[in-house]
Design a protein around this motif. Structure first.
Motif, PDB file in Angstrom:
ATOM      1  N   LEU A 159       0.813  -1.212   0.000  1.00 44.52           N
ATOM      2  CA  LEU A 159       0.000   0.000   0.000  1.00 44.52           C
ATOM      3  C   LEU A 159       0.850   1.268   0.000  1.00 44.52           C
ATOM      4  O   LEU A 159       0.455   2.281  -0.572  1.00 44.52           O
ATOM      5  N   GLN A 160       2.027   1.201   0.622  1.00 45.62           N
ATOM      6  CA  GLN A 160       2.924   2.366   0.609  1.00 45.62           C
ATOM      7  C   GLN A 160       3.321   2.733  -0.816  1.00 45.62           C
ATOM      8  O   GLN A 160       3.501   3.908  -1.136  1.00 45.62           O
ATOM      9  N   HIS A 161       3.469   1.735  -1.644  1.00 47.62           N
ATOM     10  CA  HIS A 161       3.869   1.963  -3.033  1.00 47.62           C
ATOM     11  C   HIS A 161       2.866   2.836  -3.772  1.00 47.62           C
ATOM     12  O   HIS A 161       3.232   3.576  -4.692  1.00 47.62           O
ATOM     13  N   PHE A 162       1.583   2.788  -3.370  1.00 47.38           N
ATOM     14  CA  PHE A 162       0.539   3.499  -4.109  1.00 47.38           C
ATOM     15  C   PHE A 162       0.199   4.858  -3.512  1.00 47.38           C
ATOM     16  O   PHE A 162      -0.730   5.525  -3.978  1.00 47.38           O
ATOM     17  N   HIS A 163       0.938   5.276  -2.496  1.00 50.21           N
ATOM     18  CA  HIS A 163       0.795   6.629  -1.943  1.00 50.21           C
ATOM     19  C   HIS A 163      -0.674   6.966  -1.679  1.00 50.21           C
ATOM     20  O   HIS A 163      -1.206   7.954  -2.209  1.00 50.21           O
ATOM     21  N   MET A 164      -1.310   6.166  -0.861  1.00 56.63           N
ATOM     22  CA  MET A 164      -2.717   6.392  -0.537  1.00 56.63           C
ATOM     23  C   MET A 164      -2.902   7.785   0.065  1.00 56.63           C
ATOM     24  O   MET A 164      -2.080   8.246   0.865  1.00 56.63           O
ATOM     25  N   PRO A 165      -3.979   8.496  -0.298  1.00 58.95           N
ATOM     26  CA  PRO A 165      -4.206   9.848   0.232  1.00 58.95           C
ATOM     27  C   PRO A 165      -4.273   9.862   1.758  1.00 58.95           C
ATOM     28  O   PRO A 165      -4.703   8.888   2.379  1.00 58.95           O
ATOM     29  N   LYS A 166      -3.864  10.948   2.331  1.00 61.45           N
ATOM     30  CA  LYS A 166      -3.865  11.094   3.785  1.00 61.45           C
ATOM     31  C   LYS A 166      -5.276  10.875   4.329  1.00 61.45           C
ATOM     32  O   LYS A 166      -6.233  11.498   3.879  1.00 61.45           O
ATOM     33  N   GLY A 167      -5.376  10.008   5.310  1.00 62.20           N
ATOM     34  CA  GLY A 167      -6.664   9.740   5.941  1.00 62.20           C
ATOM     35  C   GLY A 167      -7.508   8.695   5.233  1.00 62.20           C
ATOM     36  O   GLY A 167      -8.530   8.252   5.766  1.00 62.20           O
ATOM     37  N   SER A 168      -7.092   8.284   4.024  1.00 65.07           N
ATOM     38  CA  SER A 168      -7.929   7.371   3.235  1.00 65.07           C
ATOM     39  C   SER A 168      -7.977   5.955   3.816  1.00 65.07           C
ATOM     40  O   SER A 168      -9.023   5.293   3.767  1.00 65.07           O
ATOM     41  N   LEU A 169      -6.856   5.488   4.369  1.00 66.67           N
ATOM     42  CA  LEU A 169      -6.829   4.127   4.890  1.00 66.67           C
ATOM     43  C   LEU A 169      -7.787   3.954   6.060  1.00 66.67           C
ATOM     44  O   LEU A 169      -8.449   2.911   6.188  1.00 66.67           O
ATOM     45  N   ALA A 170      -7.896   4.963   6.897  1.00 60.67           N
ATOM     46  CA  ALA A 170      -8.830   4.898   8.026  1.00 60.67           C
ATOM     47  C   ALA A 170     -10.269   4.870   7.528  1.00 60.67           C
ATOM     48  O   ALA A 170     -11.115   4.126   8.047  1.00 60.67           O
ATOM     49  N   ILE A 171     -10.542   5.666   6.490  1.00 62.22           N
ATOM     50  CA  ILE A 171     -11.895   5.698   5.922  1.00 62.22           C
ATOM     51  C   ILE A 171     -12.230   4.369   5.262  1.00 62.22           C
ATOM     52  O   ILE A 171     -13.300   3.794   5.483  1.00 62.22           O
TER      53      ILE A 171
END
Length: 385
Positions: free
Chosen positions: A352-364
């Motif tokens: 998941l780090q490779h795809f630079h998920m938007p800030k706060g998106s993983l929690a959502i």
């Protein structure tokens, strides 16, 4: 994260679509067979040692014969497969069975001036969709009630569309279309249909959530997420059709030539998961681009984003829509693999780090149900009669 590891994760998810057992084999999680430890078992092994060896030799020879014939079949299937890919119209109308009105429906739903009056005549040209929409609003969880508390039975398209509402239709219509296009018969791999659906709806829901977070068009990105697998569906449908076609021709040829051994081997052959997986990984995304372009939608601007995704462009060079699709695909694959215990915590973190998920998106996304549409339908007492 290295390209090799990303490829490994992608191989796992495509194998999972075929069969959970084979996916577990890839990551080495298949249950071990415990060696015999009691005297009776050791005696049995000693007594049957020669017989077992002979059977194994015979089985190995027979398996080699079948594999040789299967390879020949796949050589012919691949030649026909590549030829079929050149005919986008046939893939579109015959293999997938896409109704020519569906792109118009998706276009209308994604314009600001969209209304029930505008979408109704287009949907009316697709009887299967009319039936599904009416059936949906009559389900207990969506049923409305009049002032007397009596359930309102919906028996016409206009009422069904009004009950659902335009915003919900932006999710419902592409979802129902995708369900219709899913392959129906995929023996001996019955899980293909359900896992393809889980992948499609999960990606679409992720796209919508990330669109909300990044200020992008939710309806358009939901449609992109739902349709991104359409090329994979075409590959699967085409492979199973060609396998049956080529196999039947080979059986007739062996029977006419009185080739009993070859005929018996052919009768035992089944579609091959590894071969199909490789076809999906090689041709699926690019074929999605061709089919979406063939849909020729004028208001759903997803062609370019799908093309960037299929070309596996660096994320730093992707447009916002393509980036959201890529992130949504990655997150959905992670969830599906995690649910099947096919990815470790460390692998998931790196992936998941490779795809630079938007800030706060993983929690959502962590708290989001990726298998259920978040429909905001009013089911309380209605004034409608």
């Amino acid at each position: 994260m290295t390209t090799a590891i990303i490829t490994d994760i992608n191989t796992r998810i495509h194998t999972l679509m075929m069969d959970l057992g084979q996916a577990k084999d890839i990551v080495g999680t298949s249950p071990d067979i415990s060696p015999a430890t009691n005297e009776a078992a050791r005696e049995l092994l000693r007594v049957e040692k020669l017989a077992v060896r002979d059977r194994q030799l015979n089985d190995k020879s027979w398996q080699t014969t079948k594999q040789t014939i299967l390879t020949q079949l796949h050589h012919e299937i691949l030649a026909r497969f590549k030829q079929e890919l050149e005919d986008t119209d046939t893939l579109y109308s015959k293999v997938l069975g896409i109704n020519e009105s569906m792109p118009d429906a998706l276009d209308i739903l994604n314009v600001r001036a969209s209304s029930i009056g505008r979408i109704e005549p287009v949907i009316a040209t697709m009887p299967w969709l009319v039936k599904d929409l009416i059936k949906m609003v009559n389900m207990p969880k969506y049923r409305r009630f009049d002032k007397r508390g009596k359930g309102i039975a919906v028996d016409n398209l206009r009422m069904a569309l009004s009950f659902i509402g335009i915003e919900n239709l932006k999710m419902v219509v592409p979802s129902m279309a995708m369900r219709r296009w899913l392959p129906q018969i995929t023996d001996p791999y019955p899980s293909i249909k359900s896992r393809l659906w889980a992948n499609s709806i999960g990606t679409a829901i992720c796209c919508r959530k990330l669109a909300q977070l990044k200020g992008q068009d939710e309806g358009m990105l939901f449609t992109l997420g739902m349709l991104h697998n359409i090329g994979y569906i075409a590959v699967i449908r085409l492979y199973f059709r060609l396998f049956d076609q080529v196999l039947q021709e080979a059986l007739k040829e062996a029977q006419d030539g009185q080739l009993k051994s070859e005929y018996d081997a052919l009768r035992e052959l089944q579609p091959d998961a590894d071969f199909l997986r490789d076809l999906m990984m090689q041709y699926g995304a690019a074929l999605s681009v061709k089919i979406i372009e063939r849909m020729d939608m004028r208001r759903v601007y997803i062609n370019h984003a799908m093309s960037e995704f299929a070309k596996d462009m660096p994320m730093t060079k992707m447009t916002p829509m393509a980036k959201i699709l890529t992130q949504s695909v990655a997150y959905t694959r992670f969830r599906l693999l995690r649910d099947s215990k096919l990815i470790t915590t460390d692998e998931a973190k790196q992936y998941l780090q490779h795809f630079h998920m938007p800030k706060g998106s993983l929690a959502i996304l962590k708290s989001t149900n990726l298998g259920k549409l978040d429909l905001s339908m009013t089911t309380n007492t209605s004034d409608e009669n």
